[in-house]
Each structure stands twice: as C-alpha cells, then as structure tokens.
Design a protein around this motif. Structure first.
Motif, PDB file in Angstrom:
ATOM      1  N   GLU A  61      -1.087   8.042   6.445  1.00 10.97           N
ATOM      2  CA  GLU A  61      -1.181   6.729   6.180  1.00 10.97           C
ATOM      3  C   GLU A  61      -1.584   5.995   5.398  1.00 10.97           C
ATOM      4  OE1 GLU A  61      -4.308   6.012   9.416  1.00 10.97           O
ATOM      5  OE2 GLU A  61      -2.333   8.061  10.837  1.00 10.97           O
ATOM      6  N   THR A  62      -2.101   6.178   3.983  1.00 10.45           N
ATOM      7  CA  THR A  62      -2.500   5.543   2.999  1.00 10.45           C
ATOM      8  C   THR A  62      -1.807   6.618   1.526  1.00 10.45           C
ATOM      9  OG1 THR A  62      -4.706   6.099   3.536  1.00 10.45           O
ATOM     10  CG2 THR A  62      -4.523   6.018   1.738  1.00 10.45           C
ATOM     11  N   GLU A  63      -1.259   5.384   1.834  1.00 15.02           N
ATOM     12  CA  GLU A  63       0.096   4.846   0.082  1.00 15.02           C
ATOM     13  C   GLU A  63      -1.252   4.158  -0.603  1.00 15.02           C
ATOM     14  OE1 GLU A  63       3.271   2.622  -2.370  1.00 15.02           O
ATOM     15  OE2 GLU A  63       3.359   3.305   0.204  1.00 15.02           O
ATOM     16  N   ARG A  64      -1.094   5.376  -2.310  1.00 17.83           N
ATOM     17  CA  ARG A  64      -2.077   4.947  -3.355  1.00 17.83           C
ATOM     18  C   ARG A  64      -0.972   5.002  -4.891  1.00 17.83           C
ATOM     19  NH1 ARG A  64      -7.615   5.364  -2.922  1.00 17.83           N
ATOM     20  NH2 ARG A  64      -8.087   6.401  -1.154  1.00 17.83           N
ATOM     21  N   HIS A  65      -1.511   4.134  -5.449  1.00 21.05           N
ATOM     22  CA  HIS A  65      -0.690   3.625  -6.167  1.00 21.05           C
ATOM     23  C   HIS A  65      -1.896   3.252  -7.664  1.00 21.05           C
ATOM     24  CE1 HIS A  65       2.672   2.797  -9.029  1.00 21.05           C
ATOM     25  NE2 HIS A  65       2.175   2.013  -9.962  1.00 21.05           N
ATOM     26  N   ARG A  66      -1.823   4.041  -8.783  1.00 20.39           N
ATOM     27  CA  ARG A  66      -2.010   3.397  -9.799  1.00 20.39           C
ATOM     28  C   ARG A  66      -1.725   3.385 -11.040  1.00 20.39           C
ATOM     29  NH1 ARG A  66      -8.614   4.429 -11.012  1.00 20.39           N
ATOM     30  NH2 ARG A  66      -7.952   3.608 -13.657  1.00 20.39           N
ATOM     31  N   GLU A  82      -4.409  -1.375 -10.009  1.00 18.86           N
ATOM     32  CA  GLU A  82      -4.819  -0.272  -8.836  1.00 18.86           C
ATOM     33  C   GLU A  82      -4.421  -1.227  -7.571  1.00 18.86           C
ATOM     34  OE1 GLU A  82      -7.735   3.404  -8.808  1.00 18.86           O
ATOM     35  OE2 GLU A  82      -8.760   0.918  -8.702  1.00 18.86           O
ATOM     36  N   MET A  83      -3.438  -0.050  -6.779  1.00 24.41           N
ATOM     37  CA  MET A  83      -3.670  -0.723  -5.019  1.00 24.41           C
ATOM     38  C   MET A  83      -3.602   0.425  -4.105  1.00 24.41           C
ATOM     39  SD  MET A  83       0.040  -2.520  -4.107  1.00 24.41           S
ATOM     40  CE  MET A  83       1.129  -1.721  -4.460  1.00 24.41           C
ATOM     41  N   VAL A  84      -3.665   0.615  -3.021  1.00 24.89           N
ATOM     42  CA  VAL A  84      -4.251   1.718  -1.782  1.00 24.89           C
ATOM     43  C   VAL A  84      -3.428   0.194  -0.752  1.00 24.89           C
ATOM     44  CG1 VAL A  84      -5.603   3.280  -0.519  1.00 24.89           C
ATOM     45  CG2 VAL A  84      -5.649   2.442  -3.066  1.00 24.89           C
ATOM     46  N   ARG A  85      -2.877   0.719   0.090  1.00 20.47           N
ATOM     47  CA  ARG A  85      -1.848   0.774   0.836  1.00 20.47           C
ATOM     48  C   ARG A  85      -2.519   1.739   2.483  1.00 20.47           C
ATOM     49  NH1 ARG A  85       2.049  -3.667   0.893  1.00 20.47           N
ATOM     50  NH2 ARG A  85       2.494  -2.960  -0.695  1.00 20.47           N
ATOM     51  N   ARG A  86      -3.194   1.581   3.459  1.00 22.26           N
ATOM     52  CA  ARG A  86      -2.787   1.573   3.828  1.00 22.26           C
ATOM     53  C   ARG A  86      -2.493   1.333   6.008  1.00 22.26           C
ATOM     54  NH1 ARG A  86      -5.846   6.170   6.000  1.00 22.26           N
ATOM     55  NH2 ARG A  86      -6.897   5.435   8.203  1.00 22.26           N
ATOM     56  N   LYS A  87      -1.788   1.768   6.820  1.00 20.27           N
ATOM     57  CA  LYS A  87      -1.417   1.833   7.641  1.00 20.27           C
ATOM     58  C   LYS A  87      -2.682   1.004   8.474  1.00 20.27           C
ATOM     59  CE  LYS A  87       2.784   4.654   8.169  1.00 20.27           C
ATOM     60  NZ  LYS A  87       3.552   5.573   8.317  1.00 20.27           N
ATOM     61  N   ILE A 111      -2.165  -2.961   5.633  1.00 15.21           N
ATOM     62  CA  ILE A 111      -3.738  -3.673   4.805  1.00 15.21           C
ATOM     63  C   ILE A 111      -3.433  -2.683   3.019  1.00 15.21           C
ATOM     64  CG2 ILE A 111      -5.823  -3.438   5.072  1.00 15.21           C
ATOM     65  CD1 ILE A 111      -5.645  -2.822   7.606  1.00 15.21           C
ATOM     66  N   CYS A 112      -3.914  -3.690   2.947  1.00 20.14           N
ATOM     67  CA  CYS A 112      -3.713  -3.888   0.922  1.00 20.14           C
ATOM     68  C   CYS A 112      -5.080  -4.247   0.368  1.00 20.14           C
ATOM     69  CB  CYS A 112      -2.581  -4.199   0.753  1.00 20.14           C
ATOM     70  SG  CYS A 112      -2.033  -4.107  -1.082  1.00 20.14           S
ATOM     71  N   GLY A 113      -5.282  -2.907  -0.806  1.00 15.28           N
ATOM     72  CA  GLY A 113      -6.069  -2.968  -1.446  1.00 15.28           C
ATOM     73  C   GLY A 113      -5.771  -3.269  -2.984  1.00 15.28           C
ATOM     74  N   TYR A 114      -6.332  -4.434  -3.401  1.00 16.48           N
ATOM     75  CA  TYR A 114      -5.477  -4.532  -4.856  1.00 16.48           C
ATOM     76  C   TYR A 114      -6.786  -5.026  -6.205  1.00 16.48           C
ATOM     77  CZ  TYR A 114      -2.323  -6.659  -8.717  1.00 16.48           C
ATOM     78  OH  TYR A 114      -1.929  -7.292  -9.845  1.00 16.48           O
ATOM     79  N   ARG A 115      -6.852  -4.126  -7.092  1.00 14.89           N
ATOM     80  CA  ARG A 115      -7.636  -4.572  -7.913  1.00 14.89           C
ATOM     81  C   ARG A 115      -6.596  -4.463  -9.868  1.00 14.89           C
ATOM     82  NH1 ARG A 115     -11.615  -1.299 -10.510  1.00 14.89           N
ATOM     83  NH2 ARG A 115     -10.505   0.704 -10.583  1.00 14.89           N
ATOM     84  N   GLU A 116      -6.790  -5.649 -10.684  1.00 17.52           N
ATOM     85  CA  GLU A 116      -6.437  -5.426 -11.661  1.00 17.52           C
ATOM     86  C   GLU A 116      -6.729  -4.926 -12.393  1.00 17.52           C
ATOM     87  OE1 GLU A 116      -3.414  -9.089 -11.400  1.00 17.52           O
ATOM     88  OE2 GLU A 116      -4.986  -9.193 -12.718  1.00 17.52           O
ATOM     89  N   ILE A 117      -6.373  -4.254 -13.882  1.00 19.26           N
ATOM     90  CA  ILE A 117      -7.632  -2.745 -14.336  1.00 19.26           C
ATOM     91  C   ILE A 117      -7.773  -3.406 -15.729  1.00 19.26           C
ATOM     92  CG2 ILE A 117      -8.543  -1.906 -12.918  1.00 19.26           C
ATOM     93  CD1 ILE A 117      -6.064   0.280 -13.861  1.00 19.26           C
ATOM     94  N   TRP A 118      -6.219  -3.973 -16.230  1.00 20.38           N
ATOM     95  CA  TRP A 118      -5.731  -4.711 -17.550  1.00 20.38           C
ATOM     96  C   TRP A 118      -6.870  -6.107 -17.696  1.00 20.38           C
ATOM     97  CZ3 TRP A 118      -4.586  -1.403 -21.635  1.00 20.38           C
ATOM     98  CH2 TRP A 118      -4.104  -1.554 -22.880  1.00 20.38           C
ATOM     99  N   PRO A 119      -6.709  -6.534 -18.750  1.00 22.11           N
ATOM    100  CA  PRO A 119      -6.192  -8.318 -18.831  1.00 22.11           C
ATOM    101  C   PRO A 119      -5.655  -8.276 -19.123  1.00 22.11           C
ATOM    102  CG  PRO A 119      -8.149  -7.007 -20.648  1.00 22.11           C
ATOM    103  CD  PRO A 119      -7.810  -5.740 -19.792  1.00 22.11           C
ATOM    104  N   GLY A 120      -4.867 -10.466 -18.870  1.00 21.72           N
ATOM    105  CA  GLY A 120      -4.083 -10.172 -19.296  1.00 21.72           C
ATOM    106  C   GLY A 120      -3.540 -11.319 -17.915  1.00 21.72           C
ATOM    107  N   HIS A 121      -2.469 -12.010 -18.157  1.00 22.39           N
ATOM    108  CA  HIS A 121      -1.737 -13.050 -17.892  1.00 22.39           C
ATOM    109  C   HIS A 121      -0.317 -12.576 -17.216  1.00 22.39           C
ATOM    110  CE1 HIS A 121       0.285 -17.402 -17.237  1.00 22.39           C
ATOM    111  NE2 HIS A 121       0.763 -16.710 -15.678  1.00 22.39           N
ATOM    112  N   PHE A 122      -0.662 -12.180 -15.926  1.00 23.97           N
ATOM    113  CA  PHE A 122       0.711 -11.214 -15.376  1.00 23.97           C
ATOM    114  C   PHE A 122       1.152 -12.408 -13.983  1.00 23.97           C
ATOM    115  CE2 PHE A 122      -2.465  -8.661 -16.453  1.00 23.97           C
ATOM    116  CZ  PHE A 122      -1.698  -8.081 -17.207  1.00 23.97           C
ATOM    117  N   GLY A 178      -5.517 -10.742 -15.099  1.00 20.94           N
ATOM    118  CA  GLY A 178      -6.374  -9.617 -15.205  1.00 20.94           C
ATOM    119  C   GLY A 178      -7.990  -9.615 -14.627  1.00 20.94           C
ATOM    120  N   ALA A 179      -7.835 -10.593 -13.170  1.00 16.78           N
ATOM    121  CA  ALA A 179      -9.343 -10.059 -12.463  1.00 16.78           C
ATOM    122  C   ALA A 179      -9.895 -10.004 -11.472  1.00 16.78           C
ATOM    123  CB  ALA A 179     -10.085 -11.541 -13.328  1.00 16.78           C
ATOM    124  N   ALA A 180      -8.058 -10.465 -11.023  1.00 17.28           N
ATOM    125  CA  ALA A 180      -7.485  -9.784  -9.160  1.00 17.28           C
ATOM    126  C   ALA A 180      -8.410  -9.241  -8.937  1.00 17.28           C
ATOM    127  CB  ALA A 180      -6.398 -10.154  -9.368  1.00 17.28           C
TER     128      ALA A 180
END
Length: 138
Positions: free
Chosen positions: A4-9, A20-25, A37-48, A100-102
């Motif tokens: 039920e959990t999909e991880r992406h880093r 880094e993102m974690v998505r869960r049913k 439901i998804c958790g999202y965190r930027e781990i690199w500074p910059g403008h995306f 870069g700070a989300a």
C-alpha cells in the motif's frame, strides 16, 4: 514496505532530482472518499517547475515549510503563493513552482469525499485555489 505504500527518493547529487515522496493508499474505510495520501519533501535547494495535468481528485495540501507558486492554466505570478490549500477540479494544466523548501502532506479526495470533508458544493472550489483557512471555513 507494504503493497500500500510507494516510496520515491531522488539522488541529491543532481539538482534535477530533488525530492523525496511517499504515497500511500488510504484505509479501506476511506474508499470512495480519499484516493491516496502523499508526503513530499524537497531535499535539494533551488527553483523547480512542474506541470500537473487535469485529474478527478480534489487535493488538500498541508504545508510544513515553504509555499508553492501555482498558476491554473498559466505560469504563476508573485501573488499566486499557497502553503496550505485546497484546489478544486480544473480541466487544464496546473503550473507549479517550488523553491527548494517544500515539505507537505497531500490528501487527494474524490469529488464526493471533498464535498463531505469541506461541507461545500464542488462549484465553490471549481477552477480555483483556496487557502486552508477559507476551505475549512475559519
């Protein structure tokens, strides 16, 4: 990791790979109300910049850090900053910029689930972004 959990880093050595993102049913009790439901965190500074295309979900984003710049069908302007918000259904592309700070959690509701959760007709959210305070009636 469960089914039920999909991880992406992404590898932090490249600025093109910055999150880094974690998505869960959702729990079975939320079937028909929440799609994921998804958790999202930027781990690199910059403008995306990214583009999300029309979907049949109504996202609720709860931010723990920097705001996103979001434009419905266009590039976002200086006044298009949103940290915690809900977004209604929109038939076109959505342009999203981050700086870069989300760090946030996103709950994707079905239209029926959003109607129940927010207590608003979906016409109140259609084609617009609404700050969390306004979406929750505070």
């Amino acid at each position: 990791m469960s089914d039920e959990t999909e991880r992406h880093r992404e590898d932090t050595r490249s600025p093109a790979l910055h999150f880094e993102m974690v998505r869960r049913k959702p729990a079975a009790s939320l079937a028909g109300i929440v799609t994921d439901i998804c958790g999202y965190r930027e781990i690199w500074p910059g403008h995306f910049r990214m583009v999300e295309y029309a979907s049949l979900t109504v996202p609720l984003v709860i931010s723990f850090a920097g705001a996103f710049a979001i434009g419905l069908g266009r590039s976002p302007g200086d006044s298009d900053r949103y940290a915690s918000f809900a977004a209604g259904l929109y038939a076109g592309p959505v342009m999203i910029e981050s700086f870069g700070a989300a760090c946030c959690v996103k709950v994707n509701f079905t239209p029926l689930g959003a109607r129940q959760f927010f207590g608003l007709p979906m016409s109140e959210l259609r084609d617009r972004m609404v700050g969390l305070d306004d979406a929750m009636g505070f």
